[in-house]
Design a protein around this motif. Structure first.
Motif, PDB file in Angstrom:
ATOM      1  N   UNK A 137      34.786  37.255  39.420  1.00  0.00           N
ATOM      2  CA  UNK A 137      33.401  37.755  39.575  1.00  0.00           C
ATOM      3  C   UNK A 137      32.585  37.120  38.536  1.00  0.00           C
ATOM      4  N   UNK A 138      32.068  36.114  38.883  1.00  0.00           N
ATOM      5  CA  UNK A 138      31.298  35.054  37.891  1.00  0.00           C
ATOM      6  C   UNK A 138      30.180  34.255  38.829  1.00  0.00           C
ATOM      7  N   UNK A 139      29.159  34.015  38.080  1.00  0.00           N
ATOM      8  CA  UNK A 139      28.144  33.271  38.858  1.00  0.00           C
ATOM      9  C   UNK A 139      28.387  31.721  39.089  1.00  0.00           C
ATOM     10  N   UNK A 146      31.436  38.502  29.441  1.00  0.00           N
ATOM     11  CA  UNK A 146      31.775  38.373  28.086  1.00  0.00           C
ATOM     12  C   UNK A 146      32.368  39.773  27.730  1.00  0.00           C
ATOM     13  N   UNK A 147      31.828  40.707  28.405  1.00  0.00           N
ATOM     14  CA  UNK A 147      32.066  42.215  28.224  1.00  0.00           C
ATOM     15  C   UNK A 147      33.167  42.794  28.988  1.00  0.00           C
ATOM     16  N   UNK A 148      32.760  42.506  30.276  1.00  0.00           N
ATOM     17  CA  UNK A 148      33.482  43.293  31.513  1.00  0.00           C
ATOM     18  C   UNK A 148      34.634  42.737  32.404  1.00  0.00           C
ATOM     19  N   UNK A 149      34.822  41.552  32.094  1.00  0.00           N
ATOM     20  CA  UNK A 149      35.864  40.906  32.987  1.00  0.00           C
ATOM     21  C   UNK A 149      37.348  41.304  32.585  1.00  0.00           C
ATOM     22  N   UNK A 150      38.224  41.148  33.005  1.00  0.00           N
ATOM     23  CA  UNK A 150      39.582  41.439  32.801  1.00  0.00           C
ATOM     24  C   UNK A 150      39.783  40.781  31.522  1.00  0.00           C
TER      25      UNK A 150
END
Length: 397
Positions: free
Chosen positions: A203-205, A374-378
């Motif tokens: 889930x990245x842009x 940088x806060x939420x991904x695995x």
């Protein structure tokens, strides 16, 4: 190499959905970070269980010797602070294993810390159409909250068994700090750490221009209606589509395509779209295209869809409410708007404000994605846990 486990006391199927969130995703993220990790759940072994799943009986999970035999350095348990599972927590600690308890909550509200917030929270849960028995249980819970010895002291005993009390947002941290302090367990505050629920690293842009699209992602089966609030969602969607004909509003998720018939909607606008549940690859495409994600739920402990969306550069619109405090976190860092209330007019105002700010060429989406990824991904959540472990020796259990 560190050995670890994630654990849930619920018998979940270990399907792709399981490995895409919560205990499953955290387990795989810790493995990717170089930790030997498995996921422990109750129930019989299933044909779809992968090698990383260990099924166990409750008597086993309540045995210190059983946990000791697995030679684990730490366990992350998703048990909501529920005292029904205190025997599991105690067994882990007695085995000398460092225990992180994930509360999975937007906050714990009590009349002893903030009466107004507690009243708003309970009123929000009781409001809306739901079976009489559900309303009766919630009313009983309201009465129970006035007498901490009936439940809260037992939940606090459960939290005493944690080396780290993991909360999903700064807002949840503040609420739970007030909760333990008000109920005379203030020493627990030093154990509270923000460890968000992980979202997939995919889930990245990707840099594409955002389109004039609002998406709303959730479970729309009838048993979830009280939480997900489809009545309000549809009212807002219909009004929005009528006043913003160059935008689309897409409701996505299990049961979404059945909503028009169940709510007897006729002559739907062409820019209102209903899409059944899709896999995360397809859902990522929606996040990447959409400018906004909308949430009108009555309550969410976290709202993983919003977390995934901001990592893909979306902005968030959500009502202001104590039961949505963690979801509101995702509007920070120029990432959305908090509507004044659940009123249709207030939600439309928030959406209209976001429409006025829309710029398909804006450079904000990649910055937004980077901040939240940088806060939420695995990988980020696994790194957060490792940093916490470094600062709190595993031998302290």
């Amino acid at each position: 190499m560190l050995r670890a486990a994630t654990c849930t006391p619920i018998n979940f199927p270990s399907d792709p959905h399981f490995w895409g969130r919560d205990t499953g995703l955290l387990c795989s993220s810790l493995c990717d970070a170089g930790i030997d990790c498995m996921c422990i759940m109750p129930g019989p072994q299933s044909g779809i269980d992968a090698g990383g799943v260990l099924r166990a009986s409750f008597p086993s999970m309540e045995s210190p010797e059983w946990w000791r035999n697995h030679q684990l350095d730490f366990v992350v348990i998703y048990a909501w602070g529920d005292p029904r599972y205190i025997a599991i927590a105690r067994a882990i600690r007695e085995a000398g294993i460092f225990l992180i308890q994930n509360l999975d909550s937007a906050g714990i509200n009590t009349p002893y810390s903030d009466f107004k917030r507690w009243w708003i929270s309970l009123s929000g849960l009781i409001a809306g159409p739901q079976p009489m028995m559900a309303k009766a249980r919630l009313t009983a819970r309201m009465a129970r909250d006035l007498f901490p010895s009936l439940f809260e002291s037992k939940r606090l005993d459960m939290l005493e068994e944690a080396d780290v009390i993991a909360v999903v947002s700064p807002q949840a941290r503040n609420s739970i700090h007030e909760y333990v302090t008000a109920l005379k367990r203030g020493h627990l505050s030093s154990r509270i750490q923000v460890i968000p629920h992980a979202v997939p690293a995919s889930m990245n842009y990707d840099g594409r221009s955002k389109t004039k699209s609002v998406i709303c992602v959730g479970r729309w089966n009838q048993e979830d209606w009280h939480q997900k609030n489809p009545e309000l969602t549809l009212k807002v969607a219909l009004a929005f589509c009528k006043s913003h004909t160059d935008w689309t509003f897409e409701i996505i998720g299990r049961g979404a395509n059945e909503l028009p018939e169940k709510f007897r909607l006729n002559a739907l606008p062409s820019n209102l779209i209903f899409t059944p549940q899709m896999d995360r690859i397809a859902l990522r495409e929606r996040y990447l295209d959409a400018a906004l994600i909308f949430c009108a739920s009555r309550y969410e402990s976290y709202h993983i869809a919003s977390a995934e969306a901001v990592c893909c550069g979306c902005r968030v619109v959500v009502p202001r409410h104590p039961l949505l405090a963690s979801t509101a976190w995702f509007t920070q860092q120029d990432s959305g708007t908090i509507a004044v209330s659940h009123r249709t007019a207030d939600l439309l105002d928030a959406l209209t404000l976001e429409v006025s700010r829309f710029d398909p060429q804006s450079k904000a989406a990649p910055l937004r994605s980077t901040h939240w990824s940088n806060l939420l991904t695995g990988p980020a959540v696994a790194k957060t846990i490792l940093h916490i472990l470094e600062s709190q020796p595993l031998s302290q259990s």
